[in-house]
Write a protein that holds these residues in place. Structure first.
Motif: not given
Length: 215
Positions: A16-23, A31-37, A39-44, A49-54
């Motif tokens: 997932c992170e590799r695809k993000a770096r490559r665009g 869009f979902t990840f940015q919405l969560l960032v 709203a919560t103030g968490l870093s990417r 960590d939350c997405i994959f641990e949960g």
């Protein structure tokens, strides 16, 4: 088994992170990840960590598929630490001659203070005490397209900690939906003949609803 699951989760995160770096990230996921960032103030990194641990990724993807999930609801709020309660040793006299017995009992305090956590919920099991992020779609009969998905996806944030659930609903209704109904876009596809009904019946009803929420 646990190590196998952890290894799979690690590989999926790296992909997932590799695809993000490559665009190459799925724009719906981005869009979902940015919405969560936002709203919560968490870093990417903290969010990932939350997405994959949960194990949330599969459930998020189900929102985009036909005839699967029609909504997602996250809470970001303080939760009790899941670690076991601390035992306290007490000494009690034994019934045998000259002996003492050490008895362990569980204290009423947990081993750590409450901490904020992002988790998916159905909205019923845990009361809202922090931030709620929601996403839903009305028509699940087809796949949510990667292009133009914003047209079929509804999302928002409810601040249950500082604003309150009822006040958040009232503000969303008044400043989003009522504004959109009162001042429709010039290029709207709706029949102009329906506007008198909206103006004379729907909007007054919504104003009364918001007034009741404020009262």
């Amino acid at each position: 088994m646990a190590s196998s699951d952890e290894e799979l989760s690690k590989r999926r995160r790296e992909e997932c992170e590799r695809k993000a770096r490559r665009g190459e990230m799925d724009p719906r996921l981005e869009f979902t990840f940015q919405l969560l960032v936002d709203a919560t103030g968490l870093s990417r990194g903290e969010l990932m960590d939350c997405i994959f641990e949960g194990n949330m990724l599969d459930e998020v993807n189900q929102l985009f598929l036909p005839y699967m999930r029609n909504k997602l609801l996250w809470f970001y709020q303080e939760v009790e630490d899941a670690e076991p309660l601390l035992p306290i040793e007490t000494i009690k006299p034994s019934t045998s001659r000259g002996g003492q017995v050490v008895v362990s009992k569980v204290s009423g305090q947990r081993s750590g203070p409450p901490r904020k956590k992002l988790f998916l919920t159905d909205g019923w099991q845990v009361p809202l005490a922090g931030i709620c992020i929601y996403m839903f779609r009305l028509n699940t009969g087809k796949q949510l397209p990667e292009e133009g998905f914003h047209k079929d996806l509804f999302c928002g944030v409810v601040d249950g900690e500082h604003v309150g659930l009822v006040a958040s609903i009232e503000r969303t209704m008044e400043f989003v939906f009522m504004e959109a109904l009162a001042f429709p876009a010039p290029d709207t596809e709706d029949d102009n003949g329906n506007y008198p009904t909206v103006k004379n019946q729907l909007l007054p009803g919504l104003r009364s609803f918001c007034s009741a929420l404020r009262g």
